[in-house]
Design a protein around this motif. Structure first.
Motif, mmCIF file in Angstrom:
data_model
loop_
_atom_site.group_PDB
_atom_site.id
_atom_site.type_symbol
_atom_site.label_atom_id
_atom_site.label_comp_id
_atom_site.label_asym_id
_atom_site.label_seq_id
_atom_site.Cartn_x
_atom_site.Cartn_y
_atom_site.Cartn_z
ATOM 1 N N GLU A 90 0.814 -1.215 0.000
ATOM 2 C CA GLU A 90 0.000 0.000 0.000
ATOM 3 C C GLU A 90 0.847 1.264 0.000
ATOM 4 N N HIS A 91 2.024 1.203 0.626
ATOM 5 C CA HIS A 91 2.833 2.417 0.815
ATOM 6 C C HIS A 91 4.168 2.380 0.065
ATOM 7 N N LEU A 92 4.250 1.577 -0.967
ATOM 8 C CA LEU A 92 5.480 1.506 -1.747
ATOM 9 C C LEU A 92 5.878 2.890 -2.272
ATOM 10 N N GLY A 93 7.158 3.204 -2.162
ATOM 11 C CA GLY A 93 7.706 4.404 -2.775
ATOM 12 C C GLY A 93 7.442 5.704 -2.055
ATOM 13 N N GLU A 94 6.787 5.661 -0.917
ATOM 14 C CA GLU A 94 6.441 6.907 -0.239
ATOM 15 C C GLU A 94 7.596 7.484 0.567
ATOM 16 N N SER A 95 8.469 6.628 1.061
ATOM 17 C CA SER A 95 9.613 7.062 1.865
ATOM 18 C C SER A 95 10.906 6.577 1.216
ATOM 19 N N ILE A 96 12.035 7.133 1.657
ATOM 20 C CA ILE A 96 13.329 6.674 1.161
ATOM 21 C C ILE A 96 13.639 5.322 1.797
ATOM 22 N N ALA A 97 13.756 4.309 0.964
ATOM 23 C CA ALA A 97 14.060 2.964 1.434
ATOM 24 C C ALA A 97 15.552 2.698 1.251
ATOM 25 N N LEU A 98 16.173 2.112 2.259
ATOM 26 C CA LEU A 98 17.597 1.783 2.200
ATOM 27 C C LEU A 98 17.797 0.312 2.525
ATOM 28 N N PRO A 99 18.687 -0.362 1.813
ATOM 29 C CA PRO A 99 19.012 -1.745 2.177
ATOM 30 C C PRO A 99 19.688 -1.761 3.546
ATOM 31 N N PRO A 100 19.636 -2.880 4.245
ATOM 32 C CA PRO A 100 20.165 -2.939 5.612
ATOM 33 C C PRO A 100 21.608 -2.463 5.748
ATOM 34 N N PHE A 101 22.450 -2.713 4.741
ATOM 35 C CA PHE A 101 23.859 -2.339 4.894
ATOM 36 C C PHE A 101 24.084 -0.834 4.791
ATOM 37 N N LEU A 102 23.061 -0.084 4.380
ATOM 38 C CA LEU A 102 23.160 1.381 4.333
ATOM 39 C C LEU A 102 22.336 2.062 5.418
ATOM 40 N N GLU A 103 21.568 1.297 6.174
ATOM 41 C CA GLU A 103 20.636 1.888 7.128
ATOM 42 C C GLU A 103 21.340 2.734 8.190
ATOM 43 N N ASP A 104 22.534 2.319 8.628
ATOM 44 C CA ASP A 104 23.225 3.102 9.663
ATOM 45 C C ASP A 104 23.763 4.429 9.127
ATOM 46 N N ARG A 105 23.680 4.641 7.819
ATOM 47 C CA ARG A 105 24.113 5.909 7.218
ATOM 48 C C ARG A 105 22.921 6.770 6.778
ATOM 49 N N ARG A 106 21.713 6.417 7.238
ATOM 50 C CA ARG A 106 20.506 7.081 6.755
ATOM 51 C C ARG A 106 20.563 8.591 6.908
ATOM 52 N N GLN A 107 20.927 9.079 8.080
ATOM 53 C CA GLN A 107 20.938 10.536 8.306
ATOM 54 C C GLN A 107 21.872 11.228 7.318
ATOM 55 N N GLU A 108 23.062 10.686 7.159
ATOM 56 C CA GLU A 108 24.038 11.259 6.227
ATOM 57 C C GLU A 108 23.514 11.233 4.790
ATOM 58 N N ILE A 109 22.934 10.102 4.406
ATOM 59 C CA ILE A 109 22.442 9.956 3.029
ATOM 60 C C ILE A 109 21.291 10.918 2.758
ATOM 61 N N GLU A 110 20.326 10.988 3.668
ATOM 62 C CA GLU A 110 19.156 11.835 3.449
ATOM 63 C C GLU A 110 19.517 13.313 3.422
ATOM 64 N N GLN A 111 20.557 13.698 4.149
ATOM 65 C CA GLN A 111 20.984 15.100 4.148
ATOM 66 C C GLN A 111 21.456 15.551 2.770
ATOM 67 N N HIS A 112 21.950 14.619 1.966
ATOM 68 C CA HIS A 112 22.502 14.960 0.655
ATOM 69 C C HIS A 112 21.485 14.784 -0.479
ATOM 70 N N LEU A 113 20.268 14.322 -0.146
ATOM 71 C CA LEU A 113 19.242 14.115 -1.156
ATOM 72 C C LEU A 113 18.191 15.218 -1.078
ATOM 73 N N LYS A 114 17.867 15.770 -2.226
ATOM 74 C CA LYS A 114 16.824 16.787 -2.282
ATOM 75 C C LYS A 114 15.471 16.111 -2.172
ATOM 76 N N PRO A 115 14.613 16.542 -1.235
ATOM 77 C CA PRO A 115 13.310 15.891 -1.062
ATOM 78 C C PRO A 115 12.490 15.891 -2.361
ATOM 79 N N ILE A 116 11.770 14.818 -2.588
ATOM 80 C CA ILE A 116 10.924 14.662 -3.773
ATOM 81 C C ILE A 116 9.459 14.758 -3.342
ATOM 82 N N GLN A 117 8.696 15.599 -4.041
ATOM 83 C CA GLN A 117 7.267 15.713 -3.791
ATOM 84 C C GLN A 117 6.532 14.739 -4.707
ATOM 85 N N LEU A 118 5.664 13.902 -4.127
ATOM 86 C CA LEU A 118 4.986 12.881 -4.906
ATOM 87 C C LEU A 118 3.608 13.315 -5.366
ATOM 88 N N LYS A 119 3.063 14.403 -4.857
ATOM 89 C CA LYS A 119 1.726 14.833 -5.252
ATOM 90 C C LYS A 119 1.765 16.270 -5.762
#
Length: 315
Positions: free
Chosen positions: A286-315
């Protein structure tokens, strides 16, 4: 051990937001996974597909913000087809493309099917192909929340187009290694199919010895992936490719599927990818694609990764 058709096609965009706007709002595809390039997490990797991202329905994009213009040519994946249910659907799409000022060539016929070639805003070369008379690999199921009526919606990937200067080495890989069957030839165009056949299982090769080599950028295709049933078969494909002494990536865990990459002699990057586990591995359908999904080996870098990505508006 037989390939099951086209798995996905991965291309390049310079602007993730404009890309999302085009493929979800104009083409009506579902963004089933918003993640990052696992080899370079500084860039988005976006997956558009049918309602749940079935294998054979995924068109994906890496965002490379500084990507230059593509200069089309040889040694390239030169076109990607998108399946639609009927000839009537092509009439709908011709009107819709006109409505949004999308460049297109009008409806014509290739290999006995009605087609509608067009380009996105970055020059990505796309072709709607009618499944009116298709007998082969089943199509996907459009998302019920699409901007496009379901009877006209995109249902998956059709034939992938390749341009090369010399047919012989590419045909040897397709036929002798990967098990494709040559089913037609028209001048410089050669058509191959695999597995159950039909629009979801074809590669068309155009031979153009005089063209310059393509200079890829935004609007170009990075690689084509072919469907493998499971990881055990992928391991057998790895062994087969090693016997042929083709340089390859070895097995790669992409979390949503398992992969192996190699280049055929004309430089086309081919991926073999398993049908599973699938995109609902870390998100509900039901909620595919709504949030930034990361594979487990990148999950501990989520804050760093998201800081460098420009937010995407889906609607």
């Amino acid at each position: 051990m037989e390939l099951k058709g086209i798995h996905h096609v991965s291309a390049i965009t310079a602007d993730a937001q404009r890309n999302v706007n085009f493929y979800t709002k104009i083409l009506g595809m579902r963004l089933v996974k918003k993640t990052v390039n696992q080899d370079d997490p500084s860039m988005y990797h976006l997956f558009y597909a049918d309602e749940i991202g079935r294998p054979g329905t995924d068109l994906t994009f890496f965002e490379i913000s500084n990507a230059g213009h593509t200069y089309p040519g040889n040694n390239s994946i030169s076109g990607t087809s998108l399946r639609v249910p009927s000839d009537e659907a092509l009439s709908y799409w011709e009107q819709r493309l006109d409505q949004y000022d999308v460049i297109h060539d009008g409806v014509s016929e290739r290999w006995g099917r009605k087609v509608l070639p067009f380009q996105d805003h970055e020059g990505q070369r796309l072709i709607f192909v009618s499944d009116q008379h298709n007998q082969g690999i089943a199509a996907g199921v459009p998302w019920h929340k699409s901007h496009v009526p379901q009877e006209f919606s995109i249902t998956g990937l059709g034939p992938v187009y390749i341009t090369v200067p010399n047919l012989t080495p590419t045909e040897a890989i397709l036929v002798n290694l990967l098990g494709f069957r040559k089913i037609d030839e028209q001048g410089s165009l050669h058509l191959y199919t695999v597995g159950a056949g039909g629009t979801g299982a074809e590669i068309q090769v155009e031979v153009d010895p005089k063209a310059d080599k393509e200079r890829p950028g935004r609007g170009s295709v990075h690689h084509v992936a072919l469907r493998v049933d499971n990881q055990q078969e992928l391991e057998q494909w790895r062994d087969k490719i090693r016997v042929e002494r083709l340089p390859n990536s070895g097995l790669v865990d992409r979390y949503y599927f398992h992969s192996l990459y190699f280049r055929e002699p004309n430089g086309i990057l081919i991926e073999l990818a398993t049908d599973g586990p699938g995109f609902a591995t870390d998100e509900s359908e039901e909620h595919l694609g709504e949030s930034i999904a990361l594979p487990p080996f990148l999950e501990d870098r989520r804050q760093e990764i998201e800081q460098h990505l420009k937010p995407i508006q889906l609607k």
